[in-house]
Design a protein around this motif. Structure first.
Motif, PDB file in Angstrom:
ATOM      1  N   ASN A 137      -6.789 -13.686   9.242  1.00  0.00           N
ATOM      2  CA  ASN A 137      -7.983 -12.688   8.797  1.00  0.00           C
ATOM      3  C   ASN A 137      -9.018 -12.672   9.926  1.00  0.00           C
ATOM      4  O   ASN A 137      -9.891 -13.113   9.631  1.00  0.00           O
ATOM      5  N   PHE A 138      -8.646 -12.219  11.026  1.00  0.00           N
ATOM      6  CA  PHE A 138      -9.603 -12.145  12.036  1.00  0.00           C
ATOM      7  C   PHE A 138     -10.766 -11.037  11.756  1.00  0.00           C
ATOM      8  O   PHE A 138     -10.523  -9.936  11.058  1.00  0.00           O
ATOM      9  N   LYS A 139     -11.932 -11.222  12.357  1.00  0.00           N
ATOM     10  CA  LYS A 139     -13.157 -10.217  12.236  1.00  0.00           C
ATOM     11  C   LYS A 139     -12.218  -8.644  12.949  1.00  0.00           C
ATOM     12  O   LYS A 139     -11.601  -8.691  13.921  1.00  0.00           O
ATOM     13  N   ASP A 140     -12.719  -7.804  12.261  1.00  0.00           N
ATOM     14  CA  ASP A 140     -12.410  -6.495  12.892  1.00  0.00           C
ATOM     15  C   ASP A 140     -10.892  -6.208  12.715  1.00  0.00           C
ATOM     16  O   ASP A 140     -10.380  -5.199  13.406  1.00  0.00           O
ATOM     17  N   LEU A 141     -10.093  -6.896  11.708  1.00  0.00           N
ATOM     18  CA  LEU A 141      -8.475  -6.446  11.555  1.00  0.00           C
ATOM     19  C   LEU A 141      -8.374  -5.128  10.970  1.00  0.00           C
ATOM     20  O   LEU A 141      -9.042  -4.898   9.969  1.00  0.00           O
ATOM     21  N   SER A 142      -7.621  -4.278  11.566  1.00  0.00           N
ATOM     22  CA  SER A 142      -7.617  -3.022  11.067  1.00  0.00           C
ATOM     23  C   SER A 142      -6.055  -2.682  11.003  1.00  0.00           C
ATOM     24  O   SER A 142      -5.195  -3.530  11.468  1.00  0.00           O
ATOM     25  N   ILE A 143      -5.912  -1.745  10.055  1.00  0.00           N
ATOM     26  CA  ILE A 143      -4.374  -1.323   9.670  1.00  0.00           C
ATOM     27  C   ILE A 143      -3.901  -0.423  10.702  1.00  0.00           C
ATOM     28  O   ILE A 143      -4.743   0.421  11.112  1.00  0.00           O
ATOM     29  N   VAL A 144      -2.673  -0.593  11.437  1.00  0.00           N
ATOM     30  CA  VAL A 144      -2.357   0.196  12.579  1.00  0.00           C
ATOM     31  C   VAL A 144      -1.376   1.443  11.804  1.00  0.00           C
ATOM     32  O   VAL A 144      -0.331   1.271  11.251  1.00  0.00           O
ATOM     33  N   GLY A 145      -2.052   2.612  11.529  1.00  0.00           N
ATOM     34  CA  GLY A 145      -1.526   3.710  10.864  1.00  0.00           C
ATOM     35  C   GLY A 145      -1.292   3.311   9.264  1.00  0.00           C
ATOM     36  O   GLY A 145      -2.027   2.252   8.995  1.00  0.00           O
ATOM     37  N   ARG A 146      -0.819   4.293   8.566  1.00  0.00           N
ATOM     38  CA  ARG A 146      -1.103   4.300   7.103  1.00  0.00           C
ATOM     39  C   ARG A 146       0.550   4.278   6.371  1.00  0.00           C
ATOM     40  O   ARG A 146       1.330   4.938   6.839  1.00  0.00           O
ATOM     41  N   LEU A 147       0.668   3.681   5.337  1.00  0.00           N
ATOM     42  CA  LEU A 147       1.716   3.967   4.501  1.00  0.00           C
ATOM     43  C   LEU A 147       1.046   4.373   3.078  1.00  0.00           C
ATOM     44  O   LEU A 147      -0.008   3.777   2.760  1.00  0.00           O
ATOM     45  N   ASP A 148       1.616   5.471   2.550  1.00  0.00           N
ATOM     46  CA  ASP A 148       1.115   5.706   1.115  1.00  0.00           C
ATOM     47  C   ASP A 148       1.220   4.490   0.199  1.00  0.00           C
ATOM     48  O   ASP A 148       2.023   3.506   0.264  1.00  0.00           O
ATOM     49  N   LYS A 149       0.425   4.699  -0.875  1.00  0.00           N
ATOM     50  CA  LYS A 149       0.560   3.721  -1.988  1.00  0.00           C
ATOM     51  C   LYS A 149       1.612   3.097  -2.451  1.00  0.00           C
ATOM     52  O   LYS A 149       2.150   2.046  -2.644  1.00  0.00           O
ATOM     53  N   ASP A 150       2.520   4.424  -2.723  1.00  0.00           N
ATOM     54  CA  ASP A 150       3.820   3.829  -3.300  1.00  0.00           C
ATOM     55  C   ASP A 150       5.157   3.788  -2.161  1.00  0.00           C
ATOM     56  O   ASP A 150       6.035   3.638  -2.586  1.00  0.00           O
ATOM     57  N   THR A 151       4.468   3.563  -1.036  1.00  0.00           N
ATOM     58  CA  THR A 151       5.568   3.162  -0.001  1.00  0.00           C
ATOM     59  C   THR A 151       5.473   1.748   0.343  1.00  0.00           C
ATOM     60  O   THR A 151       4.417   1.143   0.261  1.00  0.00           O
ATOM     61  N   ALA A 152       6.713   1.416   0.551  1.00  0.00           N
ATOM     62  CA  ALA A 152       6.807  -0.169   0.930  1.00  0.00           C
ATOM     63  C   ALA A 152       7.313  -0.178   2.254  1.00  0.00           C
ATOM     64  O   ALA A 152       7.441   0.703   3.022  1.00  0.00           O
ATOM     65  N   GLY A 153       7.269  -1.615   2.809  1.00  0.00           N
ATOM     66  CA  GLY A 153       7.822  -1.572   4.091  1.00  0.00           C
ATOM     67  C   GLY A 153       7.034  -2.216   5.420  1.00  0.00           C
ATOM     68  O   GLY A 153       5.744  -2.735   4.892  1.00  0.00           O
ATOM     69  N   LEU A 154       7.458  -2.133   6.460  1.00  0.00           N
ATOM     70  CA  LEU A 154       7.046  -2.453   7.791  1.00  0.00           C
ATOM     71  C   LEU A 154       5.334  -1.725   8.017  1.00  0.00           C
ATOM     72  O   LEU A 154       5.489  -0.494   8.416  1.00  0.00           O
ATOM     73  N   ILE A 155       4.302  -2.641   8.253  1.00  0.00           N
ATOM     74  CA  ILE A 155       3.080  -1.999   8.555  1.00  0.00           C
ATOM     75  C   ILE A 155       2.585  -3.168   9.463  1.00  0.00           C
ATOM     76  O   ILE A 155       2.743  -4.361   9.389  1.00  0.00           O
ATOM     77  N   LEU A 156       1.743  -2.638  10.587  1.00  0.00           N
ATOM     78  CA  LEU A 156       1.293  -3.632  11.472  1.00  0.00           C
ATOM     79  C   LEU A 156      -0.355  -3.507  11.381  1.00  0.00           C
ATOM     80  O   LEU A 156      -0.925  -2.761  10.874  1.00  0.00           O
ATOM     81  N   LEU A 157      -0.907  -4.821  11.750  1.00  0.00           N
ATOM     82  CA  LEU A 157      -2.349  -5.030  11.522  1.00  0.00           C
ATOM     83  C   LEU A 157      -2.798  -5.670  13.014  1.00  0.00           C
ATOM     84  O   LEU A 157      -1.981  -6.535  13.555  1.00  0.00           O
ATOM     85  N   SER A 158      -3.863  -5.251  13.219  1.00  0.00           N
ATOM     86  CA  SER A 158      -4.472  -6.008  14.505  1.00  0.00           C
ATOM     87  C   SER A 158      -5.859  -5.824  14.765  1.00  0.00           C
ATOM     88  O   SER A 158      -6.453  -5.030  13.973  1.00  0.00           O
ATOM     89  N   ASN A 159      -6.396  -6.628  15.651  1.00  0.00           N
ATOM     90  CA  ASN A 159      -7.788  -6.434  15.989  1.00  0.00           C
ATOM     91  C   ASN A 159      -8.259  -6.096  17.449  1.00  0.00           C
ATOM     92  O   ASN A 159      -9.082  -5.672  17.829  1.00  0.00           O
ATOM     93  N   ASP A 160      -6.939  -5.505  17.890  1.00  0.00           N
ATOM     94  CA  ASP A 160      -6.859  -4.940  19.388  1.00  0.00           C
ATOM     95  C   ASP A 160      -7.117  -3.444  19.654  1.00  0.00           C
ATOM     96  O   ASP A 160      -5.993  -2.614  19.198  1.00  0.00           O
ATOM     97  N   GLY A 161      -8.285  -2.858  19.830  1.00  0.00           N
ATOM     98  CA  GLY A 161      -8.491  -1.411  19.467  1.00  0.00           C
ATOM     99  C   GLY A 161      -7.337  -0.658  20.724  1.00  0.00           C
ATOM    100  O   GLY A 161      -6.882   0.503  20.133  1.00  0.00           O
ATOM    101  N   ALA A 162      -7.130  -0.983  21.567  1.00  0.00           N
ATOM    102  CA  ALA A 162      -6.309  -0.335  22.911  1.00  0.00           C
ATOM    103  C   ALA A 162      -4.900  -0.349  22.072  1.00  0.00           C
ATOM    104  O   ALA A 162      -4.208   0.823  22.127  1.00  0.00           O
ATOM    105  N   PHE A 163      -4.442  -1.649  21.497  1.00  0.00           N
ATOM    106  CA  PHE A 163      -2.979  -1.459  21.153  1.00  0.00           C
ATOM    107  C   PHE A 163      -2.804  -0.445  19.767  1.00  0.00           C
ATOM    108  O   PHE A 163      -2.020   0.143  19.938  1.00  0.00           O
ATOM    109  N   ILE A 164      -3.844  -0.592  18.890  1.00  0.00           N
ATOM    110  CA  ILE A 164      -3.951   0.327  17.605  1.00  0.00           C
ATOM    111  C   ILE A 164      -3.617   1.885  18.366  1.00  0.00           C
ATOM    112  O   ILE A 164      -3.196   2.605  17.833  1.00  0.00           O
ATOM    113  N   HIS A 165      -4.514   1.963  19.349  1.00  0.00           N
ATOM    114  CA  HIS A 165      -4.738   3.439  19.662  1.00  0.00           C
ATOM    115  C   HIS A 165      -3.299   3.766  20.380  1.00  0.00           C
ATOM    116  O   HIS A 165      -2.704   4.995  20.184  1.00  0.00           O
ATOM    117  N   ASN A 166      -2.536   2.838  21.273  1.00  0.00           N
ATOM    118  CA  ASN A 166      -1.638   3.179  21.829  1.00  0.00           C
ATOM    119  C   ASN A 166      -0.370   3.464  20.840  1.00  0.00           C
ATOM    120  O   ASN A 166       0.736   4.165  21.000  1.00  0.00           O
TER     121      ASN A 166
END
Ligand code: URA
Length: 230
Positions: free
Chosen positions: A92-121
């Motif tokens: 649980n790093f500071k500034d951890l963000s979710i990379v994109g969104r899945l709906d509340k009722d959607t399951a599965g693969l989701i990414l998280l990072s604190n690297d802004g450039a990566f998230i943007h890419n």
């Protein structure tokens, strides 16, 4: 970087507790006990030891999660559980963000990072990174659904990029899309005369969800990071 900030970041403790460690003479920098609370260190070069353990500074973190249904892709919500609550403390790093969104009722693969450039890419619509979903639907699919998806489907005021629909049995399919518009898969299946009953993201680029358990989080290896862009 200030030593107390470094200790707080690496050990996931408060700045206050980091200062206490220094005051209690429990911190060594390059084999010398630190007594100056305001010391600045070079996190790439200096060797910091606490309780006989050499610390390693990590600036960025890249995580994958198997999101359970019922959790919001958000960092905070007043009335719903959020996926951030499932991230173990060590990740649980500071500034951890979710990379994109899945709906509340959607399951599965989701990414998280604190690297802004990566998230943007990853989230930039220009990058066209593929996302593959497993879908269970009700209703009878249009007979030309596969070519319909291949040619792009008009939803709201846009036409989806050519995608791929694989029918895998009674009312089950995989769909691969190259953008991430709001409710995109659900809207596409609606246009195909059906209703999505269950949705799970199984792949981003060539990174697969694999056997990660529901709610589990793991740090991505360098190989896995590369796979996202493939
Ligand atoms: N498409 C949807 O409709 N929902 C999601 O959560 C992801 C893609």
């Amino acid at each position: 970087m200030r030593l107390d900030k470094y200790l707080a970041d690496v050990l996931k403790i408060s700045r206050q507790n980091a200062k206490k460690l220094i005051k209690d003479k429990e911190v060594l920098v390059n084999d010398n006990i630190v007594s100056n609370i305001n010391i600045i260190i070079d996190e790439k070069k200096d060797c910091v030891i606490v309780n006989n353990q050499m610390l390693q500074y990590q600036k960025y973190i890249y995580l994958m999660m198997n999101k359970p249904k019922g959790y919001l892709s958000a960092t905070f919500d007043n009335s719903n559980p959020t996926i951030i609550e499932l991230v173990p403390q060590q990740f649980n790093f500071k500034d951890l963000s979710i990379v994109g969104r899945l709906d509340k009722d959607t399951a599965g693969l989701i990414l998280l990072s604190n690297d802004g450039a990566f998230i943007h890419n990853i989230t930039s619509p220009k990058k066209h990174i593929s996302k593959k979903y497993y879908v269970e639907y009700s209703g009878v699919l249009l007979s030309d659904a596969v070519s319909y998806v291949e040619n792009g489907i008009e939803i709201d005021d846009y036409k989806t990029l050519p995608g791929k629909l694989e029918l895998i049995g009674s009312n089950k399919a995989y769909i691969t899309i190259y953008e991430g518009k709001f409710h995109q898969v659900k809207k596409m299946f609606e246009k195909l005369n059906t209703k999505v009953e269950y949705l799970k993201r199984v792949q981003i680029g060539s990174l697969q969800l694999g056997d990660l358990k529901i709610g589990e989080v793991k740090e991505l290896t360098l190989d896995e990071l590369e796979k996202i862009k493939e």
